[in-house]
Each structure stands twice: as structure tokens, then as C-alpha cells.
Design an enzyme around this catalytic site. Structure first.
Site, PDB file in Angstrom:
ATOM      1  N   GLY A  87     -35.655  62.748   3.453  1.00 21.76           N
ATOM      2  CA  GLY A  87     -35.099  63.474   2.306  1.00 21.76           C
ATOM      3  C   GLY A  87     -35.507  62.867   0.981  1.00 21.76           C
ATOM      4  N   HIS A 134     -40.194  64.628  -2.697  1.00 20.44           N
ATOM      5  CA  HIS A 134     -41.016  64.639  -3.903  1.00 20.44           C
ATOM      6  C   HIS A 134     -42.326  65.362  -3.569  1.00 20.44           C
ATOM      7  CE1 HIS A 134     -43.147  61.462  -1.829  1.00 20.44           C
ATOM      8  NE2 HIS A 134     -42.033  60.761  -1.749  1.00 20.44           N
ATOM      9  N   GLY A 187     -45.175  64.377  -2.869  1.00 22.08           N
ATOM     10  CA  GLY A 187     -45.888  63.837  -1.707  1.00 22.08           C
ATOM     11  C   GLY A 187     -45.424  64.533  -0.428  1.00 22.08           C
ATOM     12  N   HIS A 188     -44.095  64.608  -0.242  1.00 21.85           N
ATOM     13  CA  HIS A 188     -43.559  65.318   0.923  1.00 21.85           C
ATOM     14  C   HIS A 188     -43.998  66.784   0.898  1.00 21.85           C
ATOM     15  CE1 HIS A 188     -40.165  62.243   0.537  1.00 21.85           C
ATOM     16  NE2 HIS A 188     -40.614  62.041   1.756  1.00 21.85           N
ATOM     17  N   GLN A 247     -47.039  52.470   9.416  1.00 26.11           N
ATOM     18  CA  GLN A 247     -46.180  53.412  10.141  1.00 26.11           C
ATOM     19  C   GLN A 247     -47.016  54.503  10.808  1.00 26.11           C
ATOM     20  OE1 GLN A 247     -42.340  55.193   8.682  1.00 26.11           O
ATOM     21  NE2 GLN A 247     -43.627  56.921   8.130  1.00 26.11           N
ATOM     22  N   VAL A 255     -50.127  60.835  -2.431  1.00 30.76           N
ATOM     23  CA  VAL A 255     -50.029  61.644  -3.662  1.00 30.76           C
ATOM     24  C   VAL A 255     -49.478  60.726  -4.756  1.00 30.76           C
ATOM     25  CG1 VAL A 255     -49.002  63.683  -4.740  1.00 30.76           C
ATOM     26  CG2 VAL A 255     -49.659  63.743  -2.330  1.00 30.76           C
TER      27      VAL A 255
HETATM   28  O1  PAF Z   1     -41.562  57.851   6.502  1.00 25.99           O
HETATM   29  C1  PAF Z   1     -40.383  58.218   6.645  1.00 25.99           C
HETATM   30  O2  PAF Z   1     -39.809  58.934   5.824  1.00 25.99           O
HETATM   31  C2  PAF Z   1     -39.615  57.768   7.858  1.00 25.99           C
HETATM   32  O3  PAF Z   1     -39.972  56.478   8.230  1.00 25.99           O
HETATM   33  C3  PAF Z   1     -39.724  58.725   9.063  1.00 25.99           C
HETATM   34  C4  PAF Z   1     -41.140  58.814   9.571  1.00 25.99           C
HETATM   35  C5  PAF Z   1     -39.230  60.108   8.656  1.00 25.99           C
HETATM   36  C6  PAF Z   1     -38.838  58.239  10.220  1.00 25.99           C
HETATM   37  O4  PAF Z   1     -37.505  58.123   9.844  1.00 25.99           O
END
Ligand code: PAF
Length: 281
Positions: free
Chosen positions: A31, A34, A36-37, A154, A177
Site C-alpha cells: 500500500g 506511488h 512506481g507501484h 527481494q 521509477v
Molecule cells: O515490496 C513490497 O512491497 C513487499 O515486500 C511485498 C513484496 C509486497 C511483500 O510484502
């Protein structure tokens, strides 16, 4: 746009759509969305019939309780943004929905991928990330899932998890981004005060300068350069700067293998922890 909080209900929906031949693109998030998401959601929408976004601040990936409590959240405005992109499903479960006592306990071994950087500095973090992404992919059996390269370690860990557990999905890594001044977009940026926000692009500037001098420097010189540069800024404290192979994430001891070297940095601005990386060669 459907907003769902129950994982089995969502799974039924997705299975039905898949049976009808629809392709599913999934963007897991915590959540405080921004641009980037949103770029990930746009890509998911473009490359699939159905886009699903999860919004869940996963407690098990926070090794620091204060960080969890302070993590920004704004579900209402997140939902508005996702509506405007024509997102199909938002999955916003409570913690008790994602962590039930009878859930299977899954173990992961990421070997050297978790040895350095975030793995070293945030004990347990990647176990928490892998656990929640594994669960999310179980309930959202998508064709493709999208993750940003800002959290580069990650991304590689999620790719490894999917391989280890034989999950039939394509993990798509997407470019960082940035704000116009170079700061990598992050939900945490909203916690910066005015002075800190002004100072923050200095992280990117330091990384660009480091890249510039990398051709003619040793690793030791680059590390000293970054440390001095960041710590000369009175708002900032360097948590780490590492040079690692982009595929194995092994910390490198010489700059000779030039194809795949990246620089990874974490800086504390007050108590806001900012992460960034750059491809060097
Ligand atoms: O990158 C993130 O926002 C978090 O680490 C993810 C991949 C949603 C896991 O909770």
C-alpha cells in the site's frame, strides 16, 4: 473494481476467470501507493486480461517493530488510484486472514542470496517476504507477477522462491521509477520532512558520481567515496554500501568481472530508511 478481503473468495474468483481463459497479472504491494507501484499496475493491465493488486502490510517481514508501526498506509487513496487505472481486483486482507494457525509452514533456503545487504542487516526479513509472497501466489495463481528493481535483492529472492517451490508463474522485474530530482520512489518518502526531502536526491547523485569514477577506482576507494559523501550530508547516515554481482549477489572483491556489477545502498535520513541501487558495469 472488486475489493476483496477473504482469500478463499478471491481464489474462487481467480480460478473461475482462469478456467474461462483469462490471463492474470498480479502486483503485490504494502500500500501507500506511488507512481512506481502504478507503473507496475499499468504493465500488469497491459500484459494480461485481469489485473490484481494486493495491499497488505506484512508484519512478519519487519524485523523492527517501530518500522512496522510507522509504515505509511492510506487505503482509501490507494483504492482511488487503482480505480483510475481500471484495476480489476484489490485484495486487502487483515493479518489474521493471511496468517491462520493451520496454514502450512513453509521453509526456504536462499543460500548466499540472503547473506549480504538486506539479508544481513534485517534478520528474518526475507523469510517474512518469501512467506507472504508464497501465500499470496497460492491465492492469486497469476500468470505474471510484477516487482520493482528498487528492492533488487527481494526480486532475486522471489525468483528463487518460485523456482524452489515450482510455482508456475513469470516474475517480472520492473525498472526503478524516480522523482524528477532522481530520488527513487518509495512509500517511505512520504515520511520525510521538508529538509530531509530536499536532501534525499543526494543519494542518487552520490551513486551516479560513484559510477562515474568506478572505471578508474578500486573497490576500497569507491566505498570510502560513498561513505564520505553520504556522511558529509548532515541529514544522512550511511547504513551500508556494497558492490555485488547482479546475478549471484555475491559481494565482489575486485572490479574485474565487469558485466554484471551493481552498487547497493541504504541510507538513514532521520529514522526513514531509504534504499537504492545502480548498475555499474
Ligand atoms: O515490496 C513490497 O512491497 C513487499 O515486500 C511485498 C513484496 C509486497 C511483500 O510484502
Amino acid at each position: 473494481m472488486n475489493i476483496v478481503t477473504n482469500r478463499d473468495y478471491l481464489n474462487d474468483f481467480i480460478m473461475k476467470l482462469k478456467a474461462e481463459g483469462e490471463t492474470i497479472g498480479f502486483v503485490p504491494t504494502m500500500g501507500a501507493l506511488h507512481q512506481g507501484h502504478l507503473s507496475l499496475v499499468k504493465k500488469a493491465k497491459l500484459e494480461n486480461d485481469i489485473a490484481v493488486v494486493s495491499i497488505f502490510v506484512n508484519p512478519t517481514q519487519f524485523n523492527n517493530q517501530e518500522d512496522l508501526v510507522n509504515y505509511p498506509s492510506n487505503l482509501e487513496s490507494d483504492i482511488e488510484m487503482l480505480k483510475s487505472l481500471d484495476c480489476d481486483f484489490v485484495f486487502a486482507p487483515e493479518a489474521r486472514e493471511m496468517y491462520k494457525p493451520d496454514d502450512e509452514k513453509v521453509h526456504f533456503d536462499f543460500g548466499h542470496l540472503t547473506e549480504g545487504m538486506e539479508g544481513k542487516n534485517r534478520p528474518g526479513h526475507f523469510d517474512g517476504v518469501a512467506t507472504i509472497v508464497y501465500k499470496l501466489l497460492k491465492y492469486v495463481p497469476a500468470d505474471k507477477a510484477y516487482f520493482g528493481k528498487k528492492d533488487y535483492q527481494q526480486l532475486l529472492i522471489i525468483k528463487s522462491m518460485v523456482e524452489q517451490k515450482n510455482i508456475d508463474i513469470e516474475i517480472v522485474g520492473c525498472e526503478i521509477v524516480r522523482e524528477a530530482d532522481g530520488l527513487a520512489m518509495s512509500s517511505r518518502n512520504s515520511r520525510l520532512n521538508k529538509e530531509q526531502r530536499v536532501a534525499a536526491p543526494f543519494i542518487r547523485q552520490t551513486m551516479l558520481k560513484m559510477k562515474e569514477i568506478a572505471q578508474n577506482s578500486t573497490i576500497k576507494e569507491l566505498k570510502i567515496f560513498v561513505e564520505k559523501s553520504i556522511n558529509s550530508n548532515k541529514e544522512m547516515q550511511l547504513e551500508y554500501f556494497e558492490l555485488a554481482d547482479a546475478n549471484s549477489l555475491k559481494i565482489i572483491s575486485s572490479l574485474e568481472r565487469k558485466e554484471t556489477i551493481m552498487g547497493f545502498i541504504v541510507v538513514l535520513l532521520g529514522n526513514v530508511r531509504l534504499i537504492d541501487n545502480i548498475k555499474i558495469f
